[in-house]
Design an enzyme around this catalytic site. Structure first.
Site, PDB file in Angstrom:
ATOM      1  N   ARG A 170     -21.872  -2.653   4.763  1.00 50.08           N
ATOM      2  CA  ARG A 170     -21.097  -3.749   5.363  1.00 50.08           C
ATOM      3  C   ARG A 170     -20.854  -3.501   6.858  1.00 50.08           C
ATOM      4  O   ARG A 170     -20.882  -4.436   7.655  1.00 50.08           O
ATOM      5  CB  ARG A 170     -19.755  -3.898   4.633  1.00 50.08           C
ATOM      6  CG  ARG A 170     -18.966  -5.103   5.087  1.00 50.08           C
ATOM      7  CD  ARG A 170     -17.696  -5.276   4.302  1.00 50.08           C
ATOM      8  NE  ARG A 170     -16.682  -4.313   4.659  1.00 50.08           N
ATOM      9  CZ  ARG A 170     -15.495  -4.206   4.058  1.00 50.08           C
ATOM     10  NH1 ARG A 170     -15.205  -4.995   3.042  1.00 50.08           N
ATOM     11  NH2 ARG A 170     -14.614  -3.320   4.461  1.00 50.08           N
TER      12      ARG A 170
ATOM     13  N   ARG B  17       0.819  -1.211   0.000  1.00 47.19           N
ATOM     14  CA  ARG B  17       0.000   0.000   0.000  1.00 47.19           C
ATOM     15  C   ARG B  17       0.853   1.261   0.000  1.00 47.19           C
ATOM     16  O   ARG B  17       0.307   2.360  -0.116  1.00 47.19           O
ATOM     17  CB  ARG B  17      -0.857   0.019   1.262  1.00 47.19           C
ATOM     18  CG  ARG B  17      -2.276  -0.521   1.097  1.00 47.19           C
ATOM     19  CD  ARG B  17      -2.865  -0.656   2.487  1.00 47.19           C
ATOM     20  NE  ARG B  17      -4.261  -0.410   2.571  1.00 47.19           N
ATOM     21  CZ  ARG B  17      -5.172  -1.371   2.750  1.00 47.19           C
ATOM     22  NH1 ARG B  17      -4.824  -2.631   2.759  1.00 47.19           N
ATOM     23  NH2 ARG B  17      -6.437  -1.065   2.906  1.00 47.19           N
TER      24      ARG B  17
HETATM   25  P1  AMP Z   1      -8.362  -3.655   4.422  1.00 45.72           P
HETATM   26  O1  AMP Z   1      -9.277  -4.682   4.977  1.00 45.72           O
HETATM   27  O2  AMP Z   1      -7.398  -4.188   3.416  1.00 45.72           O
HETATM   28  O3  AMP Z   1      -9.092  -2.436   3.900  1.00 45.72           O
HETATM   29  O4  AMP Z   1      -7.441  -3.143   5.641  1.00 45.72           O
HETATM   30  C1  AMP Z   1      -8.009  -2.629   6.821  1.00 45.72           C
HETATM   31  C2  AMP Z   1      -6.991  -1.790   7.572  1.00 45.72           C
HETATM   32  O5  AMP Z   1      -5.839  -2.576   7.907  1.00 45.72           O
HETATM   33  C3  AMP Z   1      -6.437  -0.606   6.813  1.00 45.72           C
HETATM   34  O6  AMP Z   1      -7.280   0.530   6.862  1.00 45.72           O
HETATM   35  C4  AMP Z   1      -5.110  -0.368   7.539  1.00 45.72           C
HETATM   36  O7  AMP Z   1      -5.304   0.250   8.785  1.00 45.72           O
HETATM   37  C5  AMP Z   1      -4.652  -1.795   7.819  1.00 45.72           C
HETATM   38  N1  AMP Z   1      -3.845  -2.321   6.692  1.00 45.72           N
HETATM   39  C6  AMP Z   1      -4.144  -3.371   5.868  1.00 45.72           C
HETATM   40  N2  AMP Z   1      -3.177  -3.587   4.964  1.00 45.72           N
HETATM   41  C7  AMP Z   1      -2.228  -2.651   5.192  1.00 45.72           C
HETATM   42  C8  AMP Z   1      -0.980  -2.329   4.574  1.00 45.72           C
HETATM   43  N3  AMP Z   1      -0.526  -3.017   3.512  1.00 45.72           N
HETATM   44  N4  AMP Z   1      -0.262  -1.295   5.094  1.00 45.72           N
HETATM   45  C9  AMP Z   1      -0.689  -0.600   6.149  1.00 45.72           C
HETATM   46  N5  AMP Z   1      -1.868  -0.822   6.766  1.00 45.72           N
HETATM   47  C10 AMP Z   1      -2.638  -1.846   6.304  1.00 45.72           C
END
Ligand code: AMP
Length: 198
Positions: free
Chosen positions: A127, A88
């Protein structure tokens, strides 16, 4: 098969990642799921990660890279993997590049699942109601969209330049999006088999 799936929060990456993983017989690894699973742990790291997620921000590159390196070292990643929600940030892109070079396997493709912002915000609010995800309040949803646009969307250009980007429209019924996705991945793997490319 080594794949990434990228797209704004709420574009449907998680759902499509599971279908793609099952199709190719590779694990679909979601950093968001890994971080969410830490919520119940009573450790300083788990408390830190949970607080960051609830604020809508990104977990530090140091923590995220370490967690992904551990996961990719597991045996089930030997035939390949699909990473959902990682990388990310640019430092994460570089860390992944180094890890892949160490494994001797480059990426096969990077899927970009595109979706309109108003539509994804609507989806995420629904959701949050049905799944009770505490990181999905309206304020954090908006913040997560903004952080994605600022920090993660520009990374797509890196993969476009490398000829790895496979762009798919993420709107519409789940099965239709999956079909679009597999067609686009097949076309990427063997461009000469696409009629319009002849
Ligand atoms: P997601 O379900 O992929 O939208 O991730 C939920 C949350 O997890 C994000 O809003 C971040 O706080 C954290 N997160 C997930 N993947 C990453 C990543 N690659 N780098 C940093 N934070 C992450």
């Amino acid at each position: 098969m080594r794949l990434l799936i990228m797209g704004p929060p709420g574009a449907g990456k998680g759902t499509q990642a599971k279908t793609i993983g099952a199709h190719y017989g590779i694990p679909a690894i979601s950093t968001g799921d890994i971080f969410r699973s830490m919520k119940t742990a009573d450790t300083p790291l788990a408390h830190k990660v949970t607080a960051i997620m609830e604020s809508g921000g990104y977990v530090s590159d140091e923590i995220t890279n370490e967690i992904v390196a551990d996961r990719l070292a597991q045996d089930d990643c030997e035939p390949g993997f699909l990473l959902d929600g990682y990388p990310r940030t640019l430092p994460q892109v570089h860390t992944l590049e180094e890890a892949l070079a160490g494994m001797g396997h480059p990426l096969d493709a990077v899927i970009s699942l595109a979706a309109d912002e108003d539509e994804v915000v609507k989806r995420l609010l629904k959701r949050a109601e049905t799944d009770g995800r505490s990181d999905d309040t309206e304020a954090t949803i908006r913040k997560r969209q903004q952080i994605y646009a600022e920090q993660t969307a520009p990374l797509l250009e890196v993969y476009r330049r490398d000829g790895l980007l496979v762009e798919v429209d993420g709107l519409g019924p789940v099965e239709e999006v999956s079909q679009r996705l597999f067609a686009a991945l097949d076309a990427h793997a063997s461009p000469s088999s696409v009629p319009s490319a002849r």
